[in-house]
Design an enzyme around this catalytic site. Sequence first.
Site: not given
Length: 237
Positions: A90, A109
């Site tokens: 992000d 993740e």
Amino acid sequence: MADLQTQMKQAVALAATDQVKNGMVLGLGSGSTAALMIQEVGARLRDGRLTDIVGVTTSFQGEVLAAELGIPLQSLNAIDRIDLAIDGADEVDPAFELIKGGGACHVQEKLVARRAERFVVVVDSTKLVERLNLGFLLPVEVLAGAWRQVQAELQQLGGSAELRMAQRKAGPVVTDQGNLVLDVSFAGGINDPAGLETTINNIPGVLENGLFVGLADQVLVGEINDGVAGVRDLVKS
């Protein structure tokens, strides 16, 4: 014709997939750019350009997509290694420090990124920042019974923390692990990502936060130059 951001994502997804070799155990990331990479891996398996790939996904959404494409999958507990992990982010700062977790998948993740021999981050140029958390909130996964306490402790650290609410259901977002997410903003951004990552994770009730420090080996950036989508190998500073 795809919009410019989609073209950037497609270009960087293809470039990352070119690093995948036959016989690899591959960490399959989450998010829109990673989804394009998963689709390309599936296409290359179908036409024989890739063989003997085993995927380890970082989200239920990625698992569904990979299964639909016929990519063989294993759980993190079932494999001894991950040769290469490819995932989006992000935000990415010049030191390759990341914020991840917009899709509330940052726990899995981070597990996959830490296990991988090589972790390649794929982003479009809009995700590059000089300092983390000025434009994107920091996700913190918390136990459902502890979110108010964690929220208060994050406020003591100078953060403004809000419980993430779901868009298409009543109530909060629930992660794949069955927990909740606090989205945190620090005035002026985050000036010590490594220190803050450790401090937040030491708060009782916190499972993991979305700061990824010292994990990315390479950052590939999709960008538009003279109207044409291309890929830049970001230089770490």
